[in-house]
Design a protein around this motif. Sequence first.
Motif, short mmCIF file in Angstrom:
data_model
loop_
_atom_site.label_atom_id
_atom_site.label_comp_id
_atom_site.label_asym_id
_atom_site.label_seq_id
_atom_site.Cartn_x
_atom_site.Cartn_y
_atom_site.Cartn_z
N PHE A 116 -10.17 8.09 -4.01
CA PHE A 116 -8.99 7.13 -3.19
C PHE A 116 -7.93 8.71 -2.91
N VAL A 117 -7.11 8.64 -1.49
CA VAL A 117 -5.83 9.53 -1.40
C VAL A 117 -4.67 8.94 -0.38
N TYR A 118 -3.48 9.16 -1.30
CA TYR A 118 -2.59 8.17 -1.12
C TYR A 118 -2.34 8.31 0.27
N VAL B 68 1.07 6.23 4.66
CA VAL B 68 2.39 6.71 4.67
C VAL B 68 2.49 7.29 5.29
N LYS C 295 -6.26 2.74 -5.85
CA LYS C 295 -5.87 4.17 -7.02
C LYS C 295 -6.79 4.95 -8.57
N LEU D 144 -12.77 -9.70 2.78
CA LEU D 144 -12.85 -8.80 2.96
C LEU D 144 -11.75 -7.19 3.13
N PHE D 145 -10.43 -7.64 2.99
CA PHE D 145 -9.23 -7.00 2.00
C PHE D 145 -9.60 -5.63 1.06
N MET E 247 2.47 1.51 -3.32
CA MET E 247 1.56 1.55 -4.93
C MET E 247 1.35 0.21 -5.32
N ASN F 260 -12.86 -3.78 1.12
CA ASN F 260 -12.90 -2.74 2.14
C ASN F 260 -11.70 -1.20 1.60
N ARG F 261 -11.11 -2.48 -0.36
CA ARG F 261 -9.72 -1.53 -0.43
C ARG F 261 -10.70 -0.58 -1.06
N LYS F 262 -9.87 0.56 -0.48
CA LYS F 262 -9.37 2.14 -1.71
C LYS F 262 -8.93 1.77 -2.94
N ARG G 236 0.97 -1.09 0.14
CA ARG G 236 0.07 0.49 -0.28
C ARG G 236 0.95 1.32 0.18
N ASP H 169 -9.85 -0.86 9.65
CA ASP H 169 -10.90 -1.39 8.67
C ASP H 169 -11.77 -1.77 8.93
N ALA I 197 -5.94 -2.40 3.72
CA ALA I 197 -7.00 -1.88 2.84
C ALA I 197 -7.24 -0.39 2.21
N ASP I 198 -7.36 0.79 3.16
CA ASP I 198 -8.14 1.43 2.67
C ASP I 198 -7.13 2.28 3.21
N MET J 141 -8.91 -14.38 4.34
CA MET J 141 -8.85 -12.63 4.74
C MET J 141 -9.08 -11.84 3.62
N ASP J 142 -8.27 -12.12 2.69
CA ASP J 142 -8.35 -11.40 1.57
C ASP J 142 -9.63 -10.75 1.16
#
Lengths: 223, 160
Positions: free
Chosen positions: B132-134, A168, B127, B119-120, A43, B123-125, A40, A136, A162-163, B116-117
Amino acid sequence: MAGGTSDISELDQEKYDADERVKVICLGDSAVGKSKLMERFLMDGYRPEQLSTYALTLYKYTTTVNGKAVLVDFWDTAGQERFQSMHPSYYYKAHACIMVFDVQRKITYKNLANWYKELREYRPEIPCIVVANKIDADMKVTQRNFNFAKKQGLPLYYVSAADGTNVVKLFKDAIKLAMSYKQNSSDFMDEVMRELENFELEQKEESSDKEENVSKDEKTNLP
Amino acid sequence: MEFVAKRCGVKFDPPSIILVYEDRKTKKIRQRVMPVRNFSKFSDCSQAAERLKNNARHRAYLEGVPLRQLERLHDVLRDHLRGRTLEESLASLRLDPDQDLNKLSDEELARKKAQMDELFERNRKRKEDPDFVYDLEVEFPKGDDQETCSWDEDESEDGF
């Protein structure tokens, strides 16, 4: 893991003595999300170096700290954690540690004590950050106090690979801590060695025979 | 979608995957048995699952069944061929928060990670997401009024 792990002490780690290089290690149980956090931060599209013979994954990262280019090597465990212990070379010359647990699995939190103990055996002084990952899954955990971090006087970060929450920030802070540890290392031997090196250089420049012994005494009497 | 998937299951002999579905037109609930061919204890379950999902005769019925689920059903079939009990097999596909995953084999660990993946990924955001915020920083208030974690209650035993 079925055997076949080569000795990671074969790896050249002298490079981490260079001013512009730091080594940051990740610790924690299987499946707490160490690699997901790395991915993450860096990236997608990033391809880490898989040193499968050493049960090790290396993530290289370049950044600037206070205007200086810094090369960071992040060390990830690649299954080695399943021996409940890491090879000493994993800790060798590390400048900071990121220690991760999964907020959904108590056992990974309880095991922090073991990881921390092993870390301190090899690296008594390096900065260490405790990471509560997968927030999350249950945001309520961010209301909780995890005593382990507090008790050991370590910073605790609530993150989600995840989110992306605080990922960072975590890595940037870890790099900063690694750099400042390196620059202000309280490791006594390191400092003595540095003084001696400086002294030898000065000597060559001075080239005055009679002052030599005097200045040498002065130098070695430094606190 | 012509057919609405309701439930899935397996049959060990011969190795088959069972689907209970509703036929949209007739409103009838029906059961379909899909034999898994060329399948042994050495087969790759994700490949076998893909093959079934794309099978010309079954495709339409399996539209509403996620690939991951088909893969898990194949895992159960293969475990049986390897002599594992159904209980063991199902336990390996379930997440037990108290289980020490450090002690699992590569394959067992991979199963847990796959669970587990899910759920991951939910919830994943990414790019590509508009929000999306890095460098997403969130401060969580700290203070003495914070709840004590129940995980710390048995502290003394662990020497934390």
